[in-house]
Design an enzyme around this catalytic site. Structure first.
Site, PDB file in Angstrom:
ATOM      1  N   LYS A  97       0.840  -1.211   0.000  1.00 48.58           N
ATOM      2  CA  LYS A  97       0.000   0.000   0.000  1.00 48.58           C
ATOM      3  C   LYS A  97       0.867   1.251   0.000  1.00 48.58           C
ATOM      4  CE  LYS A  97      -1.722   1.473   4.051  1.00 48.58           C
ATOM      5  NZ  LYS A  97      -1.411   2.889   4.421  1.00 48.58           N
ATOM      6  N   ASN A  98       1.902   1.256   0.842  1.00 50.42           N
ATOM      7  CA  ASN A  98       2.686   2.480   1.032  1.00 50.42           C
ATOM      8  C   ASN A  98       3.722   2.727  -0.045  1.00 50.42           C
ATOM      9  OD1 ASN A  98       1.102   2.866   3.233  1.00 50.42           O
ATOM     10  ND2 ASN A  98       2.648   2.306   4.744  1.00 50.42           N
ATOM     11  N   CYS A 132      -4.831  12.235  13.116  1.00 49.44           N
ATOM     12  CA  CYS A 132      -5.580  10.983  13.215  1.00 49.44           C
ATOM     13  C   CYS A 132      -5.269  10.392  14.588  1.00 49.44           C
ATOM     14  CB  CYS A 132      -5.172  10.035  12.088  1.00 49.44           C
ATOM     15  SG  CYS A 132      -3.478   9.479  12.227  1.00 49.44           S
ATOM     16  N   ARG A 164       0.145  14.325  12.970  1.00 48.14           N
ATOM     17  CA  ARG A 164       0.609  14.150  11.584  1.00 48.14           C
ATOM     18  C   ARG A 164       0.970  15.467  10.879  1.00 48.14           C
ATOM     19  NH1 ARG A 164      -1.110   9.003  10.190  1.00 48.14           N
ATOM     20  NH2 ARG A 164       0.680   8.948   8.791  1.00 48.14           N
ATOM     21  N   ILE A 170       3.026  18.339   8.593  1.00 49.61           N
ATOM     22  CA  ILE A 170       3.667  18.268   7.266  1.00 49.61           C
ATOM     23  C   ILE A 170       4.722  19.363   7.129  1.00 49.61           C
ATOM     24  CG2 ILE A 170       1.691  17.198   6.087  1.00 49.61           C
ATOM     25  CD1 ILE A 170       1.031  20.033   4.986  1.00 49.61           C
ATOM     26  N   ASP A 171       5.226  19.852   8.250  1.00 51.63           N
ATOM     27  CA  ASP A 171       6.218  20.942   8.194  1.00 51.63           C
ATOM     28  C   ASP A 171       7.461  20.570   7.395  1.00 51.63           C
ATOM     29  OD1 ASP A 171       6.441  19.184  10.562  1.00 51.63           O
ATOM     30  OD2 ASP A 171       8.260  20.330  10.951  1.00 51.63           O
ATOM     31  N   LEU A 172       7.880  19.315   7.486  1.00 52.15           N
ATOM     32  CA  LEU A 172       9.091  18.906   6.763  1.00 52.15           C
ATOM     33  C   LEU A 172       8.827  18.833   5.257  1.00 52.15           C
ATOM     34  CD1 LEU A 172      10.310  16.123   9.224  1.00 52.15           C
ATOM     35  CD2 LEU A 172      11.222  18.457   8.996  1.00 52.15           C
ATOM     36  N   ASP A 204       4.475   0.321  11.968  1.00 55.69           N
ATOM     37  CA  ASP A 204       3.239  -0.276  11.434  1.00 55.69           C
ATOM     38  C   ASP A 204       3.060  -1.726  11.857  1.00 55.69           C
ATOM     39  OD1 ASP A 204       3.398   1.500   8.259  1.00 55.69           O
ATOM     40  OD2 ASP A 204       2.787   2.115  10.279  1.00 55.69           O
ATOM     41  N   ARG A 252      -8.871  -0.142   4.771  1.00 53.23           N
ATOM     42  CA  ARG A 252      -8.024   0.849   4.120  1.00 53.23           C
ATOM     43  C   ARG A 252      -6.724   0.206   3.648  1.00 53.23           C
ATOM     44  NH1 ARG A 252      -6.913   6.109   7.327  1.00 53.23           N
ATOM     45  NH2 ARG A 252      -5.670   6.280   5.435  1.00 53.23           N
TER      46      ARG A 252
HETATM   47  C1  EPZ Z   1       4.147   6.780   6.296  1.00 53.97           C
HETATM   48  O1  EPZ Z   1       3.394   7.827   6.875  1.00 53.97           O
HETATM   49  C2  EPZ Z   1       3.203   5.579   6.207  1.00 53.97           C
HETATM   50  N1  EPZ Z   1       2.052   5.908   5.375  1.00 53.97           N
HETATM   51  C3  EPZ Z   1       2.713   5.175   7.599  1.00 53.97           C
HETATM   52  O2  EPZ Z   1       1.925   4.000   7.448  1.00 53.97           O
HETATM   53  C4  EPZ Z   1       3.937   4.850   8.448  1.00 53.97           C
HETATM   54  O3  EPZ Z   1       3.520   4.519   9.753  1.00 53.97           O
HETATM   55  C5  EPZ Z   1       4.884   6.051   8.483  1.00 53.97           C
HETATM   56  O4  EPZ Z   1       5.251   6.434   7.138  1.00 53.97           O
HETATM   57  C6  EPZ Z   1       6.161   5.762   9.261  1.00 53.97           C
HETATM   58  O5  EPZ Z   1       6.815   4.672   8.691  1.00 53.97           O
HETATM   59  C7  EPZ Z   1       2.182   5.886   4.031  1.00 53.97           C
HETATM   60  O6  EPZ Z   1       3.260   5.662   3.505  1.00 53.97           O
HETATM   61  C8  EPZ Z   1       0.947   6.146   3.221  1.00 53.97           C
HETATM   62  P1  EPZ Z   1       6.209  10.113   8.442  1.00 53.97           P
HETATM   63  P2  EPZ Z   1       4.009   9.335   6.866  1.00 53.97           P
HETATM   64  O7  EPZ Z   1       6.130  11.419   7.740  1.00 53.97           O
HETATM   65  O8  EPZ Z   1       4.925   9.533   5.737  1.00 53.97           O
HETATM   66  C9  EPZ Z   1       6.775  13.216  11.953  1.00 53.97           C
HETATM   67  C10 EPZ Z   1       0.075   2.615   7.775  1.00 53.97           C
HETATM   68  O9  EPZ Z   1      -0.409   2.092   8.787  1.00 53.97           O
HETATM   69  N2  EPZ Z   1       6.672  14.230  10.893  1.00 53.97           N
HETATM   70  O10 EPZ Z   1       7.336   9.193   8.100  1.00 53.97           O
HETATM   71  O11 EPZ Z   1       2.859  10.261   7.032  1.00 53.97           O
HETATM   72  C11 EPZ Z   1       5.483  12.455  12.169  1.00 53.97           C
HETATM   73  O12 EPZ Z   1       4.626  13.140  13.063  1.00 53.97           O
HETATM   74  C12 EPZ Z   1       0.533   4.056   7.831  1.00 53.97           C
HETATM   75  O13 EPZ Z   1       0.235   2.057   6.669  1.00 53.97           O
HETATM   76  C13 EPZ Z   1       6.928  15.567  11.205  1.00 53.97           C
HETATM   77  O14 EPZ Z   1       7.221  15.896  12.340  1.00 53.97           O
HETATM   78  O15 EPZ Z   1       4.838   9.330   8.229  1.00 53.97           O
HETATM   79  C14 EPZ Z   1       5.972  11.150  12.737  1.00 53.97           C
HETATM   80  O16 EPZ Z   1       6.207  11.298  14.124  1.00 53.97           O
HETATM   81  C15 EPZ Z   1       0.301   4.676   9.208  1.00 53.97           C
HETATM   82  N3  EPZ Z   1       6.839  16.493  10.214  1.00 53.97           N
HETATM   83  C16 EPZ Z   1       7.307  10.927  12.016  1.00 53.97           C
HETATM   84  O17 EPZ Z   1       7.706  12.215  11.526  1.00 53.97           O
HETATM   85  C17 EPZ Z   1       6.520  16.158   8.924  1.00 53.97           C
HETATM   86  O18 EPZ Z   1       6.484  17.059   8.052  1.00 53.97           O
HETATM   87  C18 EPZ Z   1       7.230   9.960  10.851  1.00 53.97           C
HETATM   88  O19 EPZ Z   1       6.170  10.381  10.011  1.00 53.97           O
HETATM   89  C19 EPZ Z   1       6.263  14.799   8.628  1.00 53.97           C
HETATM   90  C20 EPZ Z   1       6.355  13.858   9.629  1.00 53.97           C
END
Ligand code: EPZ
Length: 435
Positions: A22-23, A117, A122, A124-126, A308, A400
């Site tokens: 999925k990811n 969620c 969640r 998106i600052d980065l 996950d 999902r």
């Molecule tokens: C991806 O989410 C996956 N989703 C998630 O899978 C997975 O748990 C996650 O990566 C971590 O491996 C998809 O790929 C669709 P992140 P993503 O940005 O990219 C923080 C599932 O169950 N962060 O890697 O949204 C964030 O809060 C789902 O399949 C910031 O601070 O996750 C978290 O603590 C759930 N600023 C950490 O980084 C940002 O701009 C990792 O988040 C972005 C993230």
């Protein structure tokens, strides 16, 4: 509404193959925005999140069709569409991964800002920091992120926050950088297999991404990308979910297409607690043998133990001998499964971002409800091992990310089925309470 009912105590046996990841599928579908001409992609699972992405891409000027053999054809046929409606982002926050390709292809993107969620807020600052570094101007209006850039220019970007790298943030910046002028270096990039798969897709389409699989990605900007034929990698989290299902039922199953190189941390932990995992026929065999023993682990960015898989492992460790400690370092609030598992007789408590699991002799079937995707998987897994009947509601979350999970578990010998959930026709009047 529907629910899944499970009669626990059946050992899983037989063989199962996992679907495409999925990811990986979601960002690769979004990457087709960047390409001239059609892409035909095999292995995209038929799950709710993919259906949302299909509708979203159709609203962004793409023709998206699934053919009879299950492969999906995606092509930009109405160039220049750049607005992503909130209704898609509300259903699936991963919709944010169209931001980078829209900006890279059309020089503009308008995407509803995703909300939080149950597993965290969640941010998106980065994502935005990376796109701004490429030269985009980012504003927000009425809940929408508006990114405008015209030409983007390669630069060096450090893309990790306090919780480590960002998977979809890396995807967004990498996709935007493909068509930028000059070279982009992304440091502290995510190196999950799904990001590697996206990078392979982009390179076959004409991009110049190097450092794949490392935390430093180098992207040389090119003039254009072209549609290609591609196949998505198998879903390591789905494979891990079946591995844990076999372990908790003391089963013996072969997961035919599991990629062991993507499952090293999961395999190591399963072996540590007493589960037999062996490579076989290009996949892996998982045997739950004697008693399970407690373990400690941390949910970390790849190649660490995947967040996950944390809920599923929490279910498994709830009947291991001894006390286990799981530290959730990616999503500290990823605990929606804990209270529900305790309703099934588990003995789990949470201290900050640490989950402490005191092993019990057995779980008991109960009515439980999933609050998110992997929590749903963890409750199904617990139901497979519990004494008696478990009913799992909140299937919209499970669907999902898993395609017909209950059918595939039934094929492995579980006594599990999906049934219509009869709503309460009326709420019984509380006894002895003044009106
Ligand atoms: C991806 O989410 C996956 N989703 C998630 O899978 C997975 O748990 C996650 O990566 C971590 O491996 C998809 O790929 C669709 P992140 P993503 O940005 O990219 C923080 C599932 O169950 N962060 O890697 O949204 C964030 O809060 C789902 O399949 C910031 O601070 O996750 C978290 O603590 C759930 N600023 C950490 O980084 C940002 O701009 C990792 O988040 C972005 C993230």
């Amino acid at each position: 509404m529907e629910k899944i009912t499970i009669e626990g105590g059946r050992r899983l046996h037989g063989r199962v193959s996992v679907n495409g990841a999925k990811n990986a599928a979601l960002p690769i579908m979004a990457a087709c925005i960047l390409a001239h001409g059609p892409s035909r992609i095999k292995g995209i699972p038929d799950i709710a999140d993919v259906r949302v992405m299909m509708d979203l891409l159709r609203c962004l000027g793409m023709t998206v069709e699934r053919s009879k053999d299950g492969s999906m054809e995606l092509e930009v046929t109405r160039p220049g569409e750049t607005v992503t409606l909130y209704k898609f982002v509300e259903k699936m926050r991963a919709s944010i991964c169209v931001l980078g390709p829209l900006l890279g292809r059309w020089g503009r993107a308008e995407v509803a800002r995703p909300g939080g969620c149950v597993i965290g807020d969640r941010p998106i600052d980065l994502h935005l920091k990376g796109l701004q570094a490429l030269g985009a101007t980012i504003t927000q209006d009425k809940g929408n992120i508006i990114a405008e850039g015209g030409d983007l220019y390669g630069t060096e970007i450090h893309l990790a926050g306090s919780f480590g790298p960002t998977v979809l943030g890396t995807a967004n910046v990498m996709m935007a950088a493909c068509l930028a002028k000059g070279t982009t270096i992304i440091k502290s990039a995510a190196c999950e297999p799904e990001i590697q798969d996206l990078a392979h897709f982009l390179n076959l389409a004409g991009a110049k991404v190097s450092g794949i699989g490392t935390s430093c990605l180098t992207i040389g900007g090119v003039e254009r990308l072209c549609g290609i034929d591609y196949e998505i990698i198998p879903d390591r989290i789905e494979a891990g979910t079946f591995m844990v299902a076999s372990a908790i039922t003391r089963g013996n199953i072969l997961i035919e297409n599991a990629r062991m190189e993507h499952l090293e941390a999961v395999t190591e932990k399963l072996r540590e607690i007493g589960v037999t995992v062996t490579e076989e026929d290009g996949g892996c065999r998982v045997k739950g043998t004697g008693d399970l023993t407690a373990a400690c682990t941390s949910a970390l960015p790849y190649p660490g133990f995947p967040t996950d898989m944390q809920p599923q492992f929490t279910s498994l460790l709830s009947i291991a001998k001894g006390t286990s400690v799981i530290t959730e370092k990616v999503f500290p609030e990823r605990i929606a499964h804990v209270a529900e598992l305790n309703r099934m007789g588990a003995s789990i408590r949470k201290e900050g971002n640490t989950i402490i699991v005191k092993g019990v002799d057995y779980l008991s079937g109960a009515e439980v409800k999933a609050a998110d995707l992997r929590a749903g998987a963890s409750l199904v897994i617990a139901g497979l091992a519990a004494e008696g009947t478990t009913e799992v509601r909140g299937l919209q979350h499970l669907d999902r990310g898993y395609e017909r999970l209950e059918e595939r578990l039934a094929h492995l010998g579980a006594k599990i089925k999906r049934v219509v959930d009869q709503p309460l026709l009326h709420m019984p009047k509380p006894v002895g309470v003044m009106p």
